[in-house]
Design an enzyme around this catalytic site. Structure first.
Site, PDB file in Angstrom:
ATOM      1  CB  SER A   1      -0.906   0.099   1.217  1.00  0.00           C
ATOM      2  OG  SER A   1      -1.550   1.324   1.273  1.00  0.00           O
TER       3      SER A   1
ATOM      4  CE1 TYR B   1      -4.851  -1.913   4.809  1.00  0.00           C
ATOM      5  CE2 TYR B   1      -3.550   0.014   4.252  1.00  0.00           C
ATOM      6  CZ  TYR B   1      -4.199  -1.180   3.868  1.00  0.00           C
ATOM      7  OH  TYR B   1      -4.110  -1.463   2.533  1.00  0.00           O
TER       8      TYR B   1
ATOM      9  CE  LYS C   1      -2.220  -4.077   2.913  1.00  0.00           C
ATOM     10  NZ  LYS C   1      -2.227  -5.521   2.331  1.00  0.00           N
TER      11      LYS C   1
END
Length: 228
Positions: free
Chosen positions: A137, A150, A154
């Site tokens: 990401s 998150y 990632k």
């Protein structure tokens, strides 16, 4: 190469579904998984054999093992293994995330990828050919407030994939791939209606599928981004 075998996790919606549809349109065979039984039944009806869609929760190592074992026994050794399945937590500061919210993101986005690699990659190594694509990401290479869990998952994908690239024998590749900013349910949970300013998954797949199909040993360990 035409008619390649491609394994994709998280095919029930978003990027996984869009990518599966485009790859099938291009003449490749897709083995996909997701947690939604209803959606998996729909996908299997839409794209019957030789394509195969199964209910698998990547968090559950035993489920992943059974899925891989069944597909491999039927002769499916992936040319491309795509770890797409991912979740995001509610947008809030790290100290306001519950243990469950933080834990689910790490379990799906990081442990789930390791589970899939554990059970699919040995057959690719034995054949000495194949590409592992782990979706990263922009938040795996930069940060923003209220998405710390998150980001952690990632950034972890970037490190995991680059270390895996160092371990692979000649002829294989592992690539951490940033798909870009796409209008999905996950993006809308962060961006709200402004997510509509970005391409949807189907439009994204038009360029993403050929790009992924073009990956090979020369790309091993490189942090790449899908061109839009």
């Amino acid at each position: 190469m035409s008619g390649r075998q491609i394994v994709i996790t998280g095919v029930s919606r978003g990027l996984g579904r869009g990518l599966a549809a485009k790859l099938i349109e291009l003449g490749h065979t897709v083995q996909g998984c997701a947690r939604s039984a209803a959606t998996i039944a729909e996908l299997q009806a839409r794209w019957p054999a030789p394509h195969r869609f199964e209910v698998v929760d990547v968090i559950d190592d035993q489920q992943v093992a059974a899925w891989a074992r069944s597909c491999l026994a039927a002769g499916t050794v992936p040319d491309i293994l795509i770890n797409n399945a991912a979740v995001i937590h509610p947008s809030r500061p790290l100290w306001k995330l519950s243990e469950r919210e933080f834990g689910e993101v790490i379990d799906v986005n990081l442990k789930g990828v390791a589970n899939v690699i554990r059970h699919w990659l040995p057959a690719m190594i034995e054949r000495r050919r194949g590409v592992v694509v782990n979706f990263s990401s922009g938040w795996g290479r930069s940060t923003s407030p209220e998405v710390a869990g998150y980001c952690a998952s990632k950034w972890g994908i970037e490190g995991l994939t680059k270390a895996l690239a160092d371990e692979l024998p000649h002829g294989l590749a592992a690539v951490p791939l940033n798909p870009g900013v796409i209008d999905t349910d996950m993006l809308r949970s962060c961006f709200g209606d402004s997510a509509g300013d970005y391409p949807d998954a189907e439009s994204w797949a038009q360029s993403a599928a050929p790009f992924i199909l073009g990956l090979g040993p020369a790309d091993n360990g490189q942090s790449l981004t899908v061109p839009i």
